[in-house]
Design an enzyme around this catalytic site. Structure first.
Site, short mmCIF file in Angstrom:
data_model
loop_
_atom_site.label_atom_id
_atom_site.label_comp_id
_atom_site.label_asym_id
_atom_site.label_seq_id
_atom_site.Cartn_x
_atom_site.Cartn_y
_atom_site.Cartn_z
N GLU A 12 0.85 -1.21 0.00
CA GLU A 12 0.00 0.00 0.00
C GLU A 12 0.88 1.25 0.00
O GLU A 12 0.59 2.24 -0.69
CB GLU A 12 -0.90 -0.03 1.25
CG GLU A 12 -1.75 1.21 1.45
CD GLU A 12 -3.09 1.18 0.75
OE1 GLU A 12 -3.83 0.20 0.89
OE2 GLU A 12 -3.40 2.16 0.04
N HIS A 71 0.17 -9.53 -2.64
CA HIS A 71 -1.16 -9.04 -2.97
C HIS A 71 -1.53 -9.55 -4.35
O HIS A 71 -0.67 -9.65 -5.22
CB HIS A 71 -1.11 -7.50 -2.98
CG HIS A 71 -2.40 -6.83 -2.70
ND1 HIS A 71 -2.85 -5.75 -3.42
CD2 HIS A 71 -3.35 -7.08 -1.77
CE1 HIS A 71 -4.00 -5.36 -2.93
NE2 HIS A 71 -4.33 -6.14 -1.92
N HIS A 202 -8.54 -3.14 7.51
CA HIS A 202 -7.65 -2.32 6.67
C HIS A 202 -8.34 -0.96 6.55
O HIS A 202 -9.34 -0.82 5.85
CB HIS A 202 -7.52 -3.01 5.30
CG HIS A 202 -6.69 -2.25 4.32
ND1 HIS A 202 -5.33 -2.43 4.20
CD2 HIS A 202 -7.02 -1.32 3.38
CE1 HIS A 202 -4.86 -1.65 3.24
NE2 HIS A 202 -5.86 -0.95 2.73
N HIS A 204 -8.46 3.13 5.85
CA HIS A 204 -7.85 4.31 5.21
C HIS A 204 -8.12 5.55 6.05
O HIS A 204 -9.06 5.60 6.85
CB HIS A 204 -8.35 4.44 3.77
CG HIS A 204 -7.50 3.61 2.84
ND1 HIS A 204 -6.46 4.15 2.13
CD2 HIS A 204 -7.52 2.29 2.57
CE1 HIS A 204 -5.87 3.18 1.43
NE2 HIS A 204 -6.49 2.04 1.67
N HIS A 297 4.65 25.19 30.53
CA HIS A 297 4.82 23.74 30.35
C HIS A 297 6.19 23.27 30.83
O HIS A 297 6.30 22.28 31.56
CB HIS A 297 4.67 23.37 28.87
CG HIS A 297 3.27 23.45 28.39
ND1 HIS A 297 2.65 22.42 27.72
CD2 HIS A 297 2.35 24.45 28.47
CE1 HIS A 297 1.42 22.77 27.40
NE2 HIS A 297 1.21 24.01 27.85
C1 HCA Z 1 -6.03 -1.70 -3.21
C2 HCA Z 1 -7.21 -1.49 -2.30
C3 HCA Z 1 -7.00 -1.97 -0.90
C4 HCA Z 1 -7.00 -3.49 -0.81
C5 HCA Z 1 -6.90 -4.04 0.57
C6 HCA Z 1 -6.75 -5.54 0.62
C7 HCA Z 1 -8.15 -1.35 -0.08
O1 HCA Z 1 -5.16 -0.82 -3.26
O2 HCA Z 1 -5.95 -2.69 -3.88
O3 HCA Z 1 -6.49 -6.19 -0.40
O4 HCA Z 1 -6.88 -6.10 1.72
O5 HCA Z 1 -7.92 -0.36 0.59
O6 HCA Z 1 -9.27 -1.87 -0.17
O7 HCA Z 1 -5.77 -1.48 -0.38
CU CU Z 2 -5.89 0.13 0.94
#
Ligand code: HCA
Ligand code: CU
Length: 384
Positions: A12, A71, A202, A204, A297
């Protein structure tokens, strides 16, 4: 509760615009991740380039303690290349949102599920010991029935892990779309089918909530959390590894001991070769993370840092520091002089403080080296 940390800096993280780590740098990063004790290293997506394939191969054959993952899309050729790389774990992703099925894959759910299960079965036939994670990409915005159907079929076909991906950083703790409820609901629904895969999360960081969401998922029973160094990844990235490691140690008392004192080296390395500086105010690893500034502080913190620190910098091999600028007070200057082992009287202290405040107003701090020159100046300058 058991927890495994998956680092995805090399997969990633490389999806950060302009970031590419040469093979030997990838190995150097993997070395540090392994030394720290990261459980799973997602090394890359071998089908993307020949160099990535080679790097995944080398990392998989390096003899690390960590499980090495590749992946893959839900395609035979991706899985073949991942298997050929010698990894122990393949993460297969395939979205089952209605929009993606209609507009991109042009498949109905049943056909998508067949493709997913065919790919998983193929991987397991080739290597029965391989760990398979299936991720319905954009899990949390997909119709729950689709996720459940795909996840159920995936586990029946041999998937060991189902990852709940908040691909767009959509979840918000405490609202009607939160990670805790989603993970709990999915675990329950799968358990009703007598299926107990590990759940990964996972998350973001589009709303700055990646870590909060990941911990929410963990409380609901997720056993794998994805993170990356500096949270590198698509757009605003994902969970930051250092913040996650501190949270699990400090808040959740996870028993496994990670070598947190190696984090500074890891961040320096990734920052250098990604070309992305670590922001000074970044938690834990940022230059200012344990530096106190305002006089009020520093006055309290030099007596006992706990007044203004809830985290011990020694956790990551760092020390409390005091910055010298226009905010400083007498205690700040005293602290600095003691660092330099310099004797002082009240006159010198006051003169130094006055000069430091002037310099600070130019928008910079006085470091200990500059302070030595300033001391010389103030000792001699009788008019000041
Ligand atoms: C991607 C998207 C991914 C996949 C996460 C995973 C996401 O870049 O392919 O395969 O577990 O955020 O859904 O990173
Ligand atoms: Cu991702």
């Amino acid at each position: 509760m058991a927890l495994k940390i998956l680092d995805t800096t090399l997969r990633e993280g490389e999806q950060t615009p302009g970031v590419y780590f040469d093979g030997h740098i990838k190995l150097a990063i993997a070395d540090l991740l392994d030394e720290i004790g990261i459980d799973i290293i997602e090394a890359g997506h071998p089908v993307v380039t020949e160099d990535i394939h080679e790097a995944v191969y080398q990392i998989a054959h390096h003899g690390y303690k960590a499980v090495i993952a590749a992946h893959a899309r839900s395609l035979r050729k991706d899985v073949e290349l991942a298997l050929e790389s010698g990894v122990q774990f393949i993460g297969i992703f395939y979205s089952v949102t209605s929009e993606r099925l209609d507009q991109v894959f042009r498949k109905d759910l049943q056909a998508a599920v067949e493709q997913i299960t065919k790919t998983i079965r193929f991987a397991k036939e080739q290597n029965p010991n391989i760990l398979i994670r299936y991720t319905p990409e954009d899990t949390v915005r997909s119709p729950f029935a689709n996720v459940l159907k795909a996840a159920t079929a995936a586990v029946k076909a041999g998937a060991d892990i189902i990852s709940v991906a908040d691909t767009t950083g959509y979840m918000v703790p405490g609202t009607d779309h939160n990670m805790y409820d989603f993970v709990a609901k999915l675990k329950d629904a799968l358990a009703r089918e007598n299926l107990q895969p590990m759940i990964a999360v996972h998350c973001h960081n589009d709303r700055g909530l990646a870590l909060a969401n990941a911990l929410d998922g963990y409380r609901a029973g997720a056993e794998i959390i994805d993170a990356s160094v500096m949270g590198l990844g698509e757009r605003a990235g994902v969970v930051d590894l250092a913040q996650l490691l501190i949270a699990v140690k400090d808040i959740f008392c996870v028993e496994k001991v990670y070598k947190l004192e190696k984090l500074m080296d890891l961040y320096a390395l990734v920052s250098r070769y990604s070309g992305i500086p670590v922001p000074k105010n970044f938690p834990i690893v940022g230059e200012n993370a344990f530096t106190h500034c305002a006089g009020v502080h520093t006055h309290a913190a030099v007596q006992n840092p706990v007044h203004y620190q809830s985290l011990n910098p020694a956790l990551v091999g760092r020390e409390m520091r005091v910055a010298l600028d226009h905010m400083s007070g007498i205690s700040s200057v005293q602290w600095a002089l003691e660092q330099l082992n310099i004797d002082y009287d009240q006159t010198l202290l006051k003169r130094l403080l006055a000069r430091i405040k002037q310099i600070g107003q130019k928008g910079r701090t006085v470091d200990l080296n500059e302070l030595k020159h300033l001391i010389e100046w103030c000792k001699k300058h009788s008019l000041n």
